[in-house]
Structure formats: C-alpha cells, structure tokens
Design a protein around this motif. Structure first.
Motif, mmCIF file in Angstrom:
data_model
loop_
_atom_site.group_PDB
_atom_site.id
_atom_site.type_symbol
_atom_site.label_atom_id
_atom_site.label_comp_id
_atom_site.label_asym_id
_atom_site.label_seq_id
_atom_site.Cartn_x
_atom_site.Cartn_y
_atom_site.Cartn_z
ATOM 1 N N ASP A 66 1.000 -1.020 0.159
ATOM 2 C CA ASP A 66 0.028 0.075 -0.144
ATOM 3 C C ASP A 66 0.769 1.303 0.117
ATOM 4 O O ASP A 66 0.596 2.314 -0.713
ATOM 5 C CB ASP A 66 -0.895 -0.016 1.216
ATOM 6 C CG ASP A 66 -2.006 -1.042 0.896
ATOM 7 O OD1 ASP A 66 -2.383 -1.428 0.004
ATOM 8 O OD2 ASP A 66 -2.617 -1.413 2.141
ATOM 9 N N ASP A 70 0.708 4.165 -2.721
ATOM 10 C CA ASP A 70 0.604 5.690 -2.434
ATOM 11 C C ASP A 70 1.562 6.430 -3.029
ATOM 12 O O ASP A 70 1.295 7.599 -3.506
ATOM 13 C CB ASP A 70 0.403 5.814 -0.806
ATOM 14 C CG ASP A 70 -0.829 5.288 -0.216
ATOM 15 O OD1 ASP A 70 -1.900 4.986 -1.024
ATOM 16 O OD2 ASP A 70 -0.760 4.851 1.182
ATOM 17 N N ALA A 87 -4.546 0.092 -7.253
ATOM 18 C CA ALA A 87 -4.760 -0.658 -6.120
ATOM 19 C C ALA A 87 -5.332 -2.096 -6.690
ATOM 20 O O ALA A 87 -4.869 -2.963 -6.249
ATOM 21 C CB ALA A 87 -5.432 -0.283 -4.944
#
Length: 289
Positions: A66, A70, A87
């Motif tokens: 993650d 990001d 994602a």
C-alpha cells in the motif's frame, strides 16, 4: 485481458504521460530523449529502487505494498479513481470458481424508476449493461427493450450506434469517460469473460474505442452534466447523479434532472408528454449475466 501485464501497462502509460515539469524536474529540452519521465526518476520520486520499479513495469513483480501504491499515486498525481484502479491491478490474481450470476433489478427499484415520469432514470450493472430504464430514459437515449439482450449495454450503444453521436453534443467527452469507466471495472473484475468479449468486439469495430482503451485512462462516474439534443424537442442540458445501490452489488442508478425554469426543463417536459403516455408507468425488466 488484464493479467500480470496490466499493472505494467498502466504504470508505463502514467510514466510516459507525466510531464517532467509537473513532477518538479527541471532539465534543458535538449537533454531529454524520452517522452514523460524516466524509470529512474519515478523510482527516485517514489522512494524505491530502480530495479524494483523496473520489475513492476515488466510484470515481474505484481503485488506492491500500500505504501508503494500511495507513493506512485503521488508521483503520477492520480485522482481517487485512478489510485483505486492501481490498487486493483496490484492485488494478487484471483480465480473465480464459478461464473458471475445473472443480475436482476428488484421489483421495488423497477417500480421506483417507472414512477419517475418527469426524470430519465436507468440502472446500469456490470460492464455497463443496462438492466432497467423508465420510459423517458428510453425516449431520450434509445429503447433498450428493442435490442437483443447482448446489445443492451451502454458502452456498446455509445460506440456502435450512430444515433449516440447525434444524441450527445459532447460525444467525444462522453465516449472517453465511458471507456474510462469500463477500464475501472476491468481492474476490479479482471476475470469477467463477458467483459473481455465486449472489449474485443469494440476494439475491432471502433477505432475511437481502441484509441481510448489503449490510453488506460480511468473514470468513475459520480455526477456531472450531459449536453444532449433530441430531434423532436431540441437541445437539453441535464445534470446526472450516479447512485450506487448498497443492497444490489454492481448496480448503479442514473438519474437525470434539469434546472427548474430552464429551456432544457421545458424541452424535457415536452418529451415526457410525448413519450410517457404511450407506455404509462412502464419500465423494462431485463436480466443480464
């Protein structure tokens, strides 16, 4: 269709489409021989090694964390829909044991949109299949009930029915957005064979679709404005709201409205008077896989 190559393709599209200046990189024009950013520049800005980022683009590593998602979203300045798509592509591959079940619109929702005689309303399901519509929506757009079941698809209609180009005064913007919506769905459901079939057909039959699909742009419809025209009443500017139905997965209610007292409101009301009485209170009930 999506597979392990999809993540790399999306990252390459983002990298080559990203302006160095927008990324904060200053360089003399003569010193740059590649379009967009270099891989090493993306890696540096995202705080990862060049080898790691290269493996992501080449499909040799498909499950970034993650924090990496990001960081890449920040570097490429992705909006919420594109970040969610990234994602989705980064999730480990899933293998669906059974085909997706057919979609049905609940009778209560059928009755609800049928009662909206002053506002076009329709329900879209997986891969932009049109599952239900009221009489005014069919008068404004097209009569989905007269199409073969496999052709009751909003994206297919936009690209393959010449009428759609006449209905939307801003057809290129509408068409590009709907391709982005289909791309968003493809990232979320990469194992949908009906979607692969639809994309294959549109890729073969529409050069415009092929161009926008290969651009890997992502769009999630929430609300906006449509500039349309109807041969019987003239131009109509509509605002739309896309409302997800929590109790019905992968179903979205689209509701069109006009500004009170506007010429568009008058034209839509005239269209309703012409169209609705002939099919008063009716709403098509469809079933799609």
């Amino acid at each position: 269709m999506e597979g392990v190559a999809a993540l790399g393709e999306f990252l390459r599209t983002c990298r080559t489409g990203m302006s160095p200046a927008a990324a904060g990189i200053t360089e003399a024009p003569s010193g740059r021989r590649v379009r967009g950013l270099r891989r090493e520049e993306v890696a540096q800005l995202a705080g990862v090694s060049v080898d790691y980022y290269t493996r992501l683009e080449q499909g040799r590593h498909t499950s970034p964390s993650d924090s990496v998602i990001d960081a890449l979203s920040r570097v490429f300045q992705l909006d919420a829909a594109a970040r969610a798509h990234l994602a989705d592509l980064a999730r480990p591959p899933r293998h669906r044991p059974d085909p997706l079940p057919p979609q049905r619109v609940r009778p209560a929702m059928q009755q609800l949109i049928a009662s909206m005689t002053d506002h076009p309303a329709f329900i879209v399901g997986r891969r932009t299949d049109v599952l239900a519509s009221n009489a005014l929506a069919r008068a404004l757009l097209t009569d989905w009930t007269r199409l073969p079941p496999r052709h009751r698809n909003y994206t297919r209609w936009v690209f393959l029915d010449p009428q759609a180009r006449e209905v939307f005064l801003d057809w290129p913007a509408v068409a590009a957005d709907v391709v982005g919506t289909l791309r968003f769905y493809a990232g979320r459901h990469p194992d949908d064979p009906r979607l692969a079939e639809l994309v294959g057909e549109l890729t073969i039959k529409s050069a415009d679709f092929r161009t926008w699909w290969n651009a890997h742009q992502v769009h999630e419809r929430t609300h906006g404005t449509k500039h349309m025209t109807h041969p019987a009443v003239g131009p109509i500017t509509l605002r739309y709201e896309a409302l997800s139905l929590p109790g019905d997965p992968d179903q979205t209610l689209f509701l069109y409205t006009t500004d009170p007292g506007s010429r568009s409101a008058d034209n839509l009301r005239l269209l309703a008077l012409m169209a609705v009485p002939s099919v008063a209170g009716s709403s098509d009930r469809l079933e799609r896989g």
